[in-house]
Write a protein that holds these residues in place. Structure first.
Motif, mmCIF file in Angstrom:
data_model
loop_
_atom_site.group_PDB
_atom_site.id
_atom_site.type_symbol
_atom_site.label_atom_id
_atom_site.label_comp_id
_atom_site.label_asym_id
_atom_site.label_seq_id
_atom_site.Cartn_x
_atom_site.Cartn_y
_atom_site.Cartn_z
ATOM 1 N N LEU A 145 0.105 -2.710 0.294
ATOM 2 C CA LEU A 145 -1.285 -2.281 0.435
ATOM 3 C C LEU A 145 -1.651 -2.492 1.896
ATOM 4 O O LEU A 145 -1.687 -3.624 2.384
ATOM 5 C CB LEU A 145 -2.209 -3.107 -0.468
ATOM 6 N N LEU A 146 -1.866 -1.385 2.606
ATOM 7 C CA LEU A 146 -2.264 -1.445 4.008
ATOM 8 C C LEU A 146 -3.744 -1.115 4.086
ATOM 9 O O LEU A 146 -4.152 -0.009 3.719
ATOM 10 C CB LEU A 146 -1.484 -0.430 4.843
ATOM 11 N N GLU A 147 -4.536 -2.047 4.533
ATOM 12 C CA GLU A 147 -5.972 -1.842 4.721
ATOM 13 C C GLU A 147 -6.225 -1.844 6.224
ATOM 14 O O GLU A 147 -6.248 -2.896 6.855
ATOM 15 C CB GLU A 147 -6.761 -2.943 4.018
ATOM 16 N N LEU A 148 -6.368 -0.654 6.766
ATOM 17 C CA LEU A 148 -6.606 -0.492 8.187
ATOM 18 C C LEU A 148 -8.072 -0.158 8.400
ATOM 19 O O LEU A 148 -8.832 -0.019 7.449
ATOM 20 C CB LEU A 148 -5.689 0.589 8.749
ATOM 21 N N ASP A 149 -8.490 -0.004 9.640
ATOM 22 C CA ASP A 149 -9.909 0.213 9.928
ATOM 23 C C ASP A 149 -10.509 1.400 9.189
ATOM 24 O O ASP A 149 -11.555 1.289 8.583
ATOM 25 C CB ASP A 149 -10.133 0.377 11.435
ATOM 26 N N ASP A 150 -9.843 2.553 9.237
ATOM 27 C CA ASP A 150 -10.407 3.751 8.608
ATOM 28 C C ASP A 150 -9.437 4.393 7.630
ATOM 29 O O ASP A 150 -9.526 5.577 7.337
ATOM 30 C CB ASP A 150 -10.828 4.763 9.667
ATOM 31 N N LEU A 151 -8.502 3.613 7.121
ATOM 32 C CA LEU A 151 -7.446 4.144 6.284
ATOM 33 C C LEU A 151 -6.945 3.063 5.339
ATOM 34 O O LEU A 151 -6.771 1.916 5.749
ATOM 35 C CB LEU A 151 -6.308 4.620 7.195
ATOM 36 N N THR A 152 -6.715 3.428 4.088
ATOM 37 C CA THR A 152 -6.108 2.531 3.121
ATOM 38 C C THR A 152 -4.922 3.245 2.509
ATOM 39 O O THR A 152 -5.041 4.377 2.053
ATOM 40 C CB THR A 152 -7.110 2.142 2.013
ATOM 41 N N ILE A 153 -3.760 2.588 2.515
ATOM 42 C CA ILE A 153 -2.540 3.169 1.956
ATOM 43 C C ILE A 153 -2.013 2.230 0.881
ATOM 44 O O ILE A 153 -1.845 1.035 1.121
ATOM 45 C CB ILE A 153 -1.466 3.374 3.038
ATOM 46 N N LEU A 154 -1.753 2.788 -0.300
ATOM 47 C CA LEU A 154 -1.121 2.055 -1.384
ATOM 48 C C LEU A 154 0.266 2.633 -1.568
ATOM 49 O O LEU A 154 0.417 3.840 -1.733
ATOM 50 C CB LEU A 154 -1.894 2.226 -2.694
ATOM 51 N N SER A 155 1.291 1.806 -1.528
ATOM 52 C CA SER A 155 2.660 2.250 -1.714
ATOM 53 C C SER A 155 3.264 1.438 -2.846
ATOM 54 O O SER A 155 3.370 0.213 -2.752
ATOM 55 C CB SER A 155 3.458 2.053 -0.425
ATOM 56 N N ILE A 156 3.638 2.115 -3.923
ATOM 57 C CA ILE A 156 4.192 1.459 -5.103
ATOM 58 C C ILE A 156 5.548 2.094 -5.365
ATOM 59 O O ILE A 156 5.648 3.269 -5.659
ATOM 60 C CB ILE A 156 3.268 1.668 -6.335
ATOM 61 N N SER A 157 6.622 1.298 -5.243
ATOM 62 C CA SER A 157 7.959 1.867 -5.400
ATOM 63 C C SER A 157 8.890 0.859 -6.044
ATOM 64 O O SER A 157 8.869 -0.324 -5.715
ATOM 65 C CB SER A 157 8.524 2.266 -4.035
#
Length: 190
Positions: free
Chosen positions: A173-185
């Motif tokens: 789970l990457l919580e950046l300033d203007d972006l959130t990415i969820l990677s489930i693998s």
């Protein structure tokens, strides 16, 4: 869009534990540096800097987008309009081993998923792939289709829900300033 009251960037990494436990967690906050490529010419420099930081004993945690592929081989064709950085890595001195879920409790709302590939186009691609496999031209093809939805709520709550459903694997789970990415693998790619 996901709401966030956390100090950013914040990266949560869950992976299969070496000692046989279900999973191990590392939470990275307060980077000493942020490395970011927004053009293909910057991708190698970011990767070299991340590698150098890791060799110097730091943790380099981030992502490389699919749209960065032409940096390695100009023959690769990708979507020309991307809003993600081509590469993004935070450099960290340490991590926290948080044993608890990152969930804060507020639920998510998810609108129906909509495919970016028309069904007829998808079926045609499957037909071509089967023909190529039968002809021996290829032995495997990973056909993907972009899905879109509107999501509101807490990204961490959704991450935990997806992580529990997937089981032990390699999740981020990457919580950046203007972006959130969820990677489930379930797989480790590199």
């Amino acid at each position: 869009m996901f709401g966030s009251s956390v100090t950013l960037p914040r990266i949560t990494v869950d992976f299969k534990a070496m000692n046989g436990d279900a999973s191990a967690r590392r939470v990275f906050t307060d980077p000493t540096a942020v490395l970011q490529a927004t053009s293909l010419d910057e991708v190698y420099d970011v990767l070299r800097a991340a590698d150098r930081a890791a060799r110097d004993g730091h943790y380099a945690v981030g992502f490389l987008s699919y749209e960065a592929a032409p940096a390695f081989d100009r023959a690769f064709r990708v979507h020309p309009h991307h809003r993600l950085p081509l590469a993004w890595f935070g450099v960290f001195e340490r991590f926290d081993s948080a044993a608890t879920d990152v969930q804060r409790g507020s639920p998510i709302a998810l609108a129906p998923w909509v495919s970016g590939t028309p069904r007829r186009e998808y079926d045609h691609a499957i037909h071509n792939i089967r023909d190529a496999i039968a002809a021996g031209t290829v032995y495997q093809v990973n056909l993907t289709a972009r899905l879109r939805s509107q999501i509101t709520g807490d990204a961490r709550a959704w991450y935990e829900q997806l992580r529990r459903a997937q089981g032990p694997g390699y999740h981020m789970l990457l919580e950046l300033d203007d972006l959130t990415i969820l990677s489930i693998s379930p797989e480790l790619f590199f």
